[in-house]
Design an enzyme around this catalytic site. Structure first.
Site, mmCIF file in Angstrom:
data_model
loop_
_atom_site.group_PDB
_atom_site.id
_atom_site.type_symbol
_atom_site.label_atom_id
_atom_site.label_comp_id
_atom_site.label_asym_id
_atom_site.label_seq_id
_atom_site.Cartn_x
_atom_site.Cartn_y
_atom_site.Cartn_z
ATOM 1 N N CYS A 125 0.860 -1.180 0.000
ATOM 2 C CA CYS A 125 0.000 0.000 0.000
ATOM 3 C C CYS A 125 0.895 1.227 0.000
ATOM 4 C CB CYS A 125 -0.901 -0.003 1.237
ATOM 5 S SG CYS A 125 -2.222 1.243 1.139
ATOM 6 N N LYS A 136 -12.318 -4.597 2.504
ATOM 7 C CA LYS A 136 -11.784 -3.699 3.525
ATOM 8 C C LYS A 136 -12.695 -2.494 3.636
ATOM 9 C CE LYS A 136 -7.673 -0.994 4.618
ATOM 10 N NZ LYS A 136 -6.285 -0.689 4.223
ATOM 11 N N LYS A 164 -11.627 -7.132 6.667
ATOM 12 C CA LYS A 164 -11.049 -6.201 7.633
ATOM 13 C C LYS A 164 -11.974 -5.029 7.860
ATOM 14 C CE LYS A 164 -7.111 -3.156 7.844
ATOM 15 N NZ LYS A 164 -6.074 -2.556 7.100
ATOM 16 N N SER A 221 -6.293 -2.512 14.740
ATOM 17 C CA SER A 221 -5.726 -1.762 15.865
ATOM 18 C C SER A 221 -6.780 -1.279 16.860
ATOM 19 C CB SER A 221 -4.923 -0.578 15.330
ATOM 20 O OG SER A 221 -5.718 0.249 14.502
HETATM 21 C C1 PBG Z 1 -2.878 0.509 4.935
HETATM 22 C C2 PBG Z 1 -3.432 -0.236 6.080
HETATM 23 C C3 PBG Z 1 -4.239 0.222 7.133
HETATM 24 C C4 PBG Z 1 -4.368 -0.868 8.009
HETATM 25 C C5 PBG Z 1 -3.679 -1.933 7.449
HETATM 26 N N1 PBG Z 1 -3.125 -1.536 6.253
HETATM 27 C C6 PBG Z 1 -4.781 1.571 7.437
HETATM 28 C C7 PBG Z 1 -5.833 2.156 6.611
HETATM 29 O O1 PBG Z 1 -6.318 1.585 5.640
HETATM 30 O O2 PBG Z 1 -6.182 3.293 6.917
HETATM 31 C C8 PBG Z 1 -5.094 -0.843 9.319
HETATM 32 C C9 PBG Z 1 -4.672 -1.881 10.296
HETATM 33 C C10 PBG Z 1 -5.116 -1.653 11.675
HETATM 34 O O3 PBG Z 1 -5.911 -0.749 12.015
HETATM 35 O O4 PBG Z 1 -4.649 -2.419 12.528
HETATM 36 N N2 PBG Z 1 -3.763 0.934 4.001
#
Ligand code: PBG
Length: 324
Positions: A120, A195, A248, A274
Site C-alpha cells: 500500500c 476492507k 477487515k 488496531s
Molecule cells: C494501509 C493499512 C491500514 C491498516 C492496514 N493496512 C490503514 C488504513 O487503511 O487506513 C489498518 C490496520 C489496523 O488498524 O490495525 N492501508
C-alpha cells in the site's frame, strides 16, 4: 429428543468433556503478527494507543521473529515508516526502502518465518492517501503501476507473500501479472478483498503515521453498510488471481467473514485491527474486563465465523495463553 431425555448439560460437566466436543480451536500457526518497522538503530518506540506494540528498527526484527517462532507463530506482516514521504509514495518501491531492508533482514536471520508484506502507498505518500492524487481525487489506474512496482520490489527482496491493502480496482490482477512476468509465479497474494472504511483503524494510523491529510478513504474503502458488495469484491479478487481473501476489520464484520466462508472456497483471513485491539487493552487496563478472557473469546469468535487466518496484535499474548 427433548428434556428430560436430552440434557445438553451432560456434556458440559467437566473441562475434559467440554474440550472433547469443542468445535473451534485457536492455533498460533494460524496467527499473523503485524510489525511496524522504523528507521534508525536499536529503536523500540511505544505506540500510546496500542499498549504492548512497538515501532522497531530493522536490527530488532531478528529478536521479534525469534519470539514469534518460539511461540509457534510462523508468520509476520510488515509495515514500514519511510525516512521521507512524497506525493507518489516512491519510498514504497525503493530498492533499499525500509520494508525491503526488513524483508532481507528477516529472510537472513529467521529463514523459517513466512514474511508477508502489506502492499500500500499510504505510509509513503505525503498526503497519506493509498494512491496518487489527480485533480484532488485518488486516481485508480495510475496507482496500479506503482502498486505493481512495489509488489515486485517486495518479491525481489525475498517476501514470501504479498497483501495488497489499498482497495484500488484491478490491483490483484496487475500485481499477479507483474510477479509472473518476473518469475515470481509461486508467490501468493493475500488480498485485503473486503476492507471497510472504518474508524477502527485509528490507532494504526498513529502507529504507521498514515492519516489522510485531506478527506477520508471512503472513495476507495467500502461502506460499512454493505454485504452484497463484499461478495462482489471477493468474487473479483478470486477472478483476478487472489490466493487468500481477507476481511477487515474482523469483529464488527463477523457476518461478512461468515458469508465469505459460505460462498468461497479459498482460505479466508481476518484482520483484527488496531482499534479492536486498543479497546480490549484499554478496558482491561481499567480493570473493567478480564483482558485475557476477552481476548481469547474475541479471537475465537473470528475463527468460529469462518476465518482460517487471523492477523492480530494479540498473536503473541494469545499464543502464550494457549501454552498455559
Ligand atoms: C494501509 C493499512 C491500514 C491498516 C492496514 N493496512 C490503514 C488504513 O487503511 O487506513 C489498518 C490496520 C489496523 O488498524 O490495525 N492501508
Amino acid at each position: 429428543m427433548v428434556f428430560p431425555e436430552y440434557r445438553p448439560r451432560r456434556l458440559r460437566k467437566s473441562e475434559s468433556l467440554r474440550s472433547l466436543i469443542r468445535e473451534t480451536q485457536l492455533s498460533p500457526d494460524q496467527f499473523v503478527y503485524p510489525v511496524f518497522i522504523t528507521p534508525g538503530k536499536n529503536k523500540r518506540e511505544a505506540i500510546s494507543s496500542m499498549p504492548g506494540v512497538f515501532r522497531i528498527s530493522v536490527d530488532q526484527l531478528k529478536r521479534e521473529a525469534q519470539q514469534c517462532l518460539d511461540l509457534g507463530i510462523n508468520s509476520m506482516i510488515l509495515f514500514g515508516l519511510p525516512e521521507k514521504k512524497d506525493a507518489m509514495g516512491s519510498g514504497a518501491h525503493a530498492k533499499d526502502g525500509i520494508i525491503q531492508r526488513g524483508i532481507k533482514e528477516l529472510k537472513n536471520k529467521a529463514p523459517k518465518l513466512t514474511v508477508i508484506t502489506d502492499v500500500c502507498l499510504c505510509e509513503y505518500t505525503d498526503h497519506g492517501h493509498c494512491g496518487c492524487i489527480i485533480n484532488n481525487a485518488v486516481d485508480n489506474d495510475s496507482t496500479l503501476e506503482i502498486l505493481a512496482k512495489t509488489a515486485l520490489s517486495h518479491a525481489q527482496a525475498g517476501a514470501d507473500m504479498l497483501a495488497p491493502s489499498d482497495m484500488m480496482d484491478g490491483r490483484v490482477s496487475e500485481i499477479r501479472a507483474r510477479l509472473d512476468e518476473h518469475n515470481f509465479e509461486m508467490i501468493p497474494i493475500m488480498s485485503y478483498a473486503v476492507k471497510y472504511a472504518s474508524a477502527f483503524y485509528g490507532p494504526f494510523r498513529e502507529a504507521a503515521d498514515c492519516s489522510p491529510q485531506f478527506g477520508d478513504r471512503k472513495s476507495y474503502q467500502m461502506d460499512p453498510a454493505n454485504v452484497r458488495e463484499a461478495l462482489r469484491e471477493a468474487a473479483l479478487d478470486v477472478e483476478e488471481g487472489a490466493d487468500i481473501l481477507m476481511v477487515k476489520p474482523a469483529v464488527a464484520y463477523l457476518d461478512i467473514i461468515s458469508r465469505l466462508r459460505d460462498e468461497f472456497d479459498l482460505p479466508i483471513a481476518a484482520y483484527h485491527v488496531s482499534g479492536e485491539y486498543a479497546m480490549i487493552k484499554a478496558a482491561a487496563e481499567k480493570g473493567w474486563i478480564d483482558g485475557d478472557r476477552v481476548m481469547a473469546e474475541t479471537l475465537l469468535s473470528i475463527k468460529r465465523a469462518g476465518a482460517d487466518i487471523i492477523v492480530t496484535y494479540f498473536a503473541k499474548d494469545m499464543a502464550k495463553l494457549l501454552q498455559k
